[in-house]
Every structure is written in structure tokens, then in C-alpha cells.
Design a protein around this motif. Structure first.
Motif, short mmCIF file in Angstrom:
data_model
loop_
_atom_site.label_atom_id
_atom_site.label_comp_id
_atom_site.label_asym_id
_atom_site.label_seq_id
_atom_site.Cartn_x
_atom_site.Cartn_y
_atom_site.Cartn_z
N PRO A 78 12.44 2.19 -5.87
CA PRO A 78 11.66 3.22 -6.57
C PRO A 78 10.45 3.69 -5.77
O PRO A 78 10.17 4.89 -5.70
CB PRO A 78 11.26 2.51 -7.87
CG PRO A 78 12.33 1.51 -8.10
CD PRO A 78 12.69 1.01 -6.72
N THR A 79 9.75 2.75 -5.14
CA THR A 79 8.61 3.13 -4.31
C THR A 79 9.06 3.92 -3.09
O THR A 79 8.41 4.90 -2.68
CB THR A 79 7.83 1.89 -3.86
OG1 THR A 79 7.39 1.17 -5.01
CG2 THR A 79 6.62 2.28 -3.03
N TYR A 81 11.61 5.86 -2.95
CA TYR A 81 11.90 7.22 -3.45
C TYR A 81 10.61 8.02 -3.61
O TYR A 81 10.54 9.20 -3.25
CB TYR A 81 12.64 7.14 -4.78
CG TYR A 81 12.77 8.47 -5.47
CD1 TYR A 81 13.74 9.38 -5.07
CD2 TYR A 81 11.90 8.83 -6.50
CE1 TYR A 81 13.84 10.62 -5.69
CE2 TYR A 81 12.00 10.06 -7.11
CZ TYR A 81 12.97 10.96 -6.71
OH TYR A 81 13.08 12.18 -7.31
N LEU A 82 9.58 7.37 -4.15
CA LEU A 82 8.31 8.06 -4.37
C LEU A 82 7.72 8.56 -3.06
O LEU A 82 7.16 9.66 -3.00
CB LEU A 82 7.33 7.11 -5.07
CG LEU A 82 5.94 7.68 -5.40
CD1 LEU A 82 6.06 8.78 -6.45
CD2 LEU A 82 5.02 6.56 -5.89
N TYR A 100 6.15 12.26 -9.07
CA TYR A 100 5.67 11.02 -9.68
C TYR A 100 6.38 10.74 -11.00
O TYR A 100 6.73 9.60 -11.30
CB TYR A 100 4.16 11.09 -9.90
CG TYR A 100 3.56 9.78 -10.36
CD1 TYR A 100 3.47 8.69 -9.50
CD2 TYR A 100 3.11 9.63 -11.66
CE1 TYR A 100 2.95 7.48 -9.93
CE2 TYR A 100 2.57 8.43 -12.09
CZ TYR A 100 2.50 7.36 -11.22
OH TYR A 100 1.99 6.16 -11.66
N TYR A 103 9.74 9.43 -10.29
CA TYR A 103 9.62 8.02 -9.88
C TYR A 103 9.50 7.12 -11.11
O TYR A 103 10.15 6.07 -11.19
CB TYR A 103 8.41 7.85 -8.98
CG TYR A 103 7.80 6.48 -9.01
CD1 TYR A 103 8.41 5.40 -8.38
CD2 TYR A 103 6.61 6.25 -9.71
CE1 TYR A 103 7.85 4.13 -8.43
CE2 TYR A 103 6.06 4.98 -9.76
CZ TYR A 103 6.67 3.93 -9.12
OH TYR A 103 6.13 2.67 -9.19
N CYS A 153 4.07 -0.97 -6.27
CA CYS A 153 3.91 0.40 -5.80
C CYS A 153 2.47 0.66 -5.38
O CYS A 153 2.23 1.27 -4.33
CB CYS A 153 4.34 1.38 -6.89
SG CYS A 153 4.13 3.12 -6.43
#
Length: 221
Positions: A78-79, A81-82, A100, A103, A153
Motif C-alpha cells: 500500500p505504501t 502504491y502511494l 491518498y 491508498y 507508511c
């Protein structure tokens, strides 16, 4: 469609590593679900102080493993991807609110994908005689994994994800071992709300604000 394909890519990417982590976790789940003594809490929920007092180990193995496996099985995706660069852009621009929010949706979806099958399995094996307590524990444990991922994150945005993982492991140990922490979080506030729900809501808002402020300071190509 492109964004949906990117999410699917992150879910499928490095699946052998994720599978290896989950295989190690399976004996812990099996031991919990098929013990002779009935269990009245969700397997990822912190134990009551009374349950902790009879444990031969310094922490509750099932809840501690649930949090650590839930955090590690995400593989930081996930991070990733962000912070993914947008190669279609030709100029630098601030990272936006839409990225955001996606995410956050990705992270929530992962947490549910991790914990919901375990809830269903527990209800099938143990029955639903304590459904309200189990559902409340499911909400607490899933929300805890989500918060830990936000912490990682934040550390990654600060340039040191390792520190974030260390903080999360310390919290997981406190969550699964210290009776005073468990008594506080599981006590009831006005309107019969569990204290953990109120504290988690406050922490969630705080982490949202800090993470997004740090995220906006990044630039995307």
C-alpha cells in the motif's frame, strides 16, 4: 481501469513471499480454532487479563501473530502504491488528495481481505454463540492492523520504514501481553462504547492528518 489494474498487480505481485508468511501462520490459527476449550473472542483480539494470567508465555501468541502477520503480509505494497511515480506526467506536481484516498481504500481493503476469512473460519468452527463479542474483537483487531500500516507508511514517508516496523512490533507486544493496557482498552466508556474504539478513532484522525501532510510534501514525476 488503469488504477484498478494497478491494485490487482500489487495484490498478485510477490505472492510466493506472501504465501510463505501465511503458511507459517496456519499452525497458529489451527491450534487456536481446534483447542478443546471454547474461545469467546476473535483470534486476533487482545486477551482479557484473566486469560493472560494463565498463559505460560509472556504474550498471547495468537493475537501477537495476527498483528505481525497482518502487517508483514502486506509487504509494504500500500505504501509503495502511494509513493509510486506517475510516468505519464511530464512536470513535477504535488501529490494529490485522490491518490491518498485510493491508498486508504487499498489499505482498508487489504485489512478486510486478511481478517474476514479468519472471522468466517472461526464462526464455522466455533459457532456463533458469542457472536457480538467475536464481531467486536474482529473490528478491534482489523482496525489495529490498519493503524499499524498507517504507522509504517508515516515512517516510510519520513525515510525510515524500519523504525515504523519496530514501533509496530512493540505495540503488538503491549497489545498481547500487558494486562493494564488490555484492561484500559477493553473497559467501557459512556454509551457502552469500548475505550479502544474511542482511542482508535482519535489516533486514526491524527495519523490521517500527519500522513497526508507528509505525503503532500513529496513530489511526483
Amino acid at each position: 481501469m488503469h488504477k484498478g489494474n494497478r491494485w490487482l498487480f500489487y495484490l498478485r505481485d510477490r505472492w510466493p513471499f506472501r504465501l510463505a508468511i501465511l503458511v507459517v501462520y496456519l499452525p497458529v490459527i489451527g491450534r487456536y480454532l481446534f483447542m478443546e476449550d471454547p474461545q469467546t473472542r476473535f483470534l486476533g483480539m487482545m486477551p482479557t487479563p484473566m486469560e493472560r494470567s494463565v498463559s505460560p508465555v509472556p504474550f498471547d501468541m495468537v493475537s501477537f501473530t495476527f498483528l505481525t502477520v497482518g502487517l508483514l503480509a502486506a509487504l509494504g505494497q500500500p505504501t509503495a502504491y502511494l509513493l509510486e511515480d506517475d510516468w505519464m506526467a511530464y512536470i513535477r506536481k504535488p501529490r494529490g488528495w485522490n491518490r491518498y484516498l485510493r491508498y486508504l481504500g487499498f489499505t482498508v481493503g487489504y485489512c478486510l481481505l486478511f481478517s474476514l476469512p479468519q472471522l468466517i473460519l472461526q464462526l464455522l468452527v466455533k459457532g456463533n454463540g458469542h457472536l457480538r463479542v467475536v464481531i467486536e474483537g474482529f473490528a478491534c483487531a482489523t482496525w489495529t492492523v490498519f493503524l499499524l500500516m498507517l504507522v509504517v507508511c508515516m515512517a516510510a514517508l519520513a525515510g525510515n520504514a524500519v523504525v515504523g516496523y519496530m514501533v509496530c512490533l512493540i505495540f503488538a507486544f503491549l497489545y498481547s501481553s500487558l494486562a493494564p493496557v488490555q484492561s484500559l482498552l477493553m473497559s467501557r466508556a459512556p454509551l457502552s462504547l469500548p475505550v479502544w474504539a474511542i482511542l482508535y478513532a482519535i489516533v486514526t484522525v491524527g495519523l490521517f492528518f500527519v500522513d497526508y501532510r507528509m505525503f503532500k510534501r513529496c513530489e511526483i514525476l
